[in-house]
Design an enzyme around this catalytic site. Sequence first.
Site, PDB file in Angstrom:
ATOM      1  N   ASP A   1      22.446 -24.491  12.632  1.00  0.00           N
ATOM      2  CA  ASP A   1      22.056 -25.357  11.515  1.00  0.00           C
ATOM      3  C   ASP A   1      21.088 -24.641  10.575  1.00  0.00           C
ATOM      4  OD1 ASP A   1      22.442 -27.109  14.093  1.00  0.00           O
ATOM      5  OD2 ASP A   1      22.879 -28.435  12.404  1.00  0.00           O
TER       6      ASP A   1
ATOM      7  N   ASN B   1      21.469 -31.854  18.643  1.00  0.00           N
ATOM      8  CA  ASN B   1      21.101 -30.719  19.504  1.00  0.00           C
ATOM      9  C   ASN B   1      19.827 -31.009  20.283  1.00  0.00           C
ATOM     10  OD1 ASN B   1      23.236 -28.957  18.939  1.00  0.00           O
ATOM     11  ND2 ASN B   1      22.248 -28.321  17.017  1.00  0.00           N
TER      12      ASN B   1
ATOM     13  N   PHE C   1      31.099 -31.122  20.294  1.00  0.00           N
ATOM     14  CA  PHE C   1      29.815 -31.812  20.453  1.00  0.00           C
ATOM     15  C   PHE C   1      29.512 -32.804  19.336  1.00  0.00           C
ATOM     16  CE2 PHE C   1      25.632 -32.432  22.109  1.00  0.00           C
ATOM     17  CZ  PHE C   1      24.800 -32.567  21.006  1.00  0.00           C
ATOM     18  N   ASN C   2      29.582 -32.396  18.066  1.00  0.00           N
ATOM     19  CA  ASN C   2      29.155 -33.275  16.968  1.00  0.00           C
ATOM     20  C   ASN C   2      29.955 -34.568  16.938  1.00  0.00           C
ATOM     21  OD1 ASN C   2      27.206 -31.494  16.075  1.00  0.00           O
ATOM     22  ND2 ASN C   2      28.534 -30.553  14.532  1.00  0.00           N
TER      23      ASN C   2
ATOM     24  N   THR D   1      26.391 -31.041   9.543  1.00  0.00           N
ATOM     25  CA  THR D   1      26.510 -30.037  10.611  1.00  0.00           C
ATOM     26  C   THR D   1      25.971 -30.565  11.931  1.00  0.00           C
ATOM     27  OG1 THR D   1      24.358 -29.016  10.114  1.00  0.00           O
ATOM     28  CG2 THR D   1      26.280 -28.163   8.938  1.00  0.00           C
TER      29      THR D   1
ATOM     30  N   HIS E   1      28.734 -21.710  13.985  1.00  0.00           N
ATOM     31  CA  HIS E   1      29.521 -22.848  13.502  1.00  0.00           C
ATOM     32  C   HIS E   1      29.099 -23.364  12.108  1.00  0.00           C
ATOM     33  CE1 HIS E   1      30.912 -23.404  17.704  1.00  0.00           C
ATOM     34  NE2 HIS E   1      29.638 -23.320  18.066  1.00  0.00           N
ATOM     35  N   ASP E   2      27.839 -23.756  11.975  1.00  0.00           N
ATOM     36  CA  ASP E   2      27.450 -24.659  10.895  1.00  0.00           C
ATOM     37  C   ASP E   2      27.506 -24.091   9.481  1.00  0.00           C
ATOM     38  OD1 ASP E   2      25.023 -26.420  12.963  1.00  0.00           O
ATOM     39  OD2 ASP E   2      27.176 -26.699  12.690  1.00  0.00           O
TER      40      ASP E   2
ATOM     41  N   ASP F   1      21.168 -30.993  12.541  1.00  0.00           N
ATOM     42  CA  ASP F   1      20.391 -31.201  13.775  1.00  0.00           C
ATOM     43  C   ASP F   1      19.889 -29.843  14.291  1.00  0.00           C
ATOM     44  OD1 ASP F   1      22.989 -31.358  16.381  1.00  0.00           O
ATOM     45  OD2 ASP F   1      22.965 -30.285  14.456  1.00  0.00           O
TER      46      ASP F   1
HETATM   47  O1  RIB Z   1      29.900 -27.824  18.509  1.00  0.00           O
HETATM   48  C1  RIB Z   1      29.080 -27.096  17.625  1.00  0.00           C
HETATM   49  C2  RIB Z   1      28.160 -28.002  16.879  1.00  0.00           C
HETATM   50  O2  RIB Z   1      27.323 -28.695  17.788  1.00  0.00           O
HETATM   51  C3  RIB Z   1      27.198 -27.245  15.937  1.00  0.00           C
HETATM   52  O3  RIB Z   1      26.901 -28.063  14.832  1.00  0.00           O
HETATM   53  C4  RIB Z   1      25.976 -27.059  16.784  1.00  0.00           C
HETATM   54  O4  RIB Z   1      24.771 -26.962  15.990  1.00  0.00           O
HETATM   55  C5  RIB Z   1      25.956 -28.340  17.567  1.00  0.00           C
HETATM   56  O5  RIB Z   1      25.332 -29.320  16.762  1.00  0.00           O
HETATM   57 CA    CA Z   2      24.565 -28.547  14.290  1.00  0.00          CA
END
Ligand code: RIB
Ligand code: CA
Length: 314
Positions: free
Chosen positions: A18, A42, A168-169, A127, A242-243, A13
């Site tokens: 990403d 996102n 979040f994801n 991701t 993160h991703d 996303d």
């Molecule tokens: O919490 C981090 C995740 O949420 C990452 O994948 C970031 O791109 C958002 O999608």
């Molecule tokens: Ca992401």
Amino acid sequence: MSQNPIPVILDCDPGHDDVMAILLAAASERLNLAAITTVSGNGPIDKVTQNALKFCTLAGLTNIPIAQGATHPLIGQSHAATEIHGESALDGVALPESTIALSKFSAVQLMAQIITESPVPVTIIATGPLTNVAQLLRTHPELHSRIRSISIMGGGTERGNWRPLAEFNIWFDPEAADIVFTSGLDIYLCGLNITHQVLITPEIFTRLENIDSHLSRTIVPLMRFFAHAYDTTFGMPQPPLHDPIAVLMVSHPELFTFAHVPVAIEKDGTHTRGATVIDLHRVTDAPNNAYVAIGVDVPAFWDLMIEAVATISE
Ligand code: RIB
Ligand code: CA
């Protein structure tokens, strides 16, 4: 390219982190990035899809099929992380118009096609929210045996980010996450406990700036926006990338320590919906359904990430 690169599909996303995952996957000699699929997360699906098309155009990654996926979670409405990624979901720099034609297939159709046609099992790297992956597993049970593993950025063994106990994801689509984590497939998970060790420090910014390519001159302002957003929102001036770690779990598993433990997805908690309930000490009798990353070689990751930006720039 290594002798037998692992075929992977990156479901994402975009999203600042990403696009760095796209670069790491595309540059890795150990992987064959067979497709990129997009999912609402996102930002709304149209924005994250445009971001994928535009960024891949900029990076010269014009031969990787890109397909659009879910517009919203399995249950409920879509949400956007504009606080972190901005209105476009990839704020910080103006990207060129895309020269890549969006696939006529949906994300799930393209995933199914690639997995069916691959001579070896395919790895899915996720991701973003797991909506597309869940829909693939639900609508194509006959393909489960042809999925090598699913590598997920999400959740974590400690606290959350989007909610006090939810990342979040996973929070975005807990029903989808539950379908994936109860699928019986090999699941690899890198959560915030890992990604919050992978910070874009001033030294990393200098290494990115020293590449001094058209691509790096786009990456730096994108990451500067990401850093400012993290500082403003979380008081973290050095943001976690993160991703790409979900990509690294597939290309370089030797850089990780994993715990094979039970992971449950909280769907009903008033204050905990979207939490990954990770039984690190196996105090329950639940099945060990995921390999949870509990350690990573951070300097080795950054060497590979910087090398990927430099390589794709050539
Ligand atoms: O919490 C981090 C995740 O949420 C990452 O994948 C970031 O791109 C958002 O999608
Ligand atoms: Ca992401």
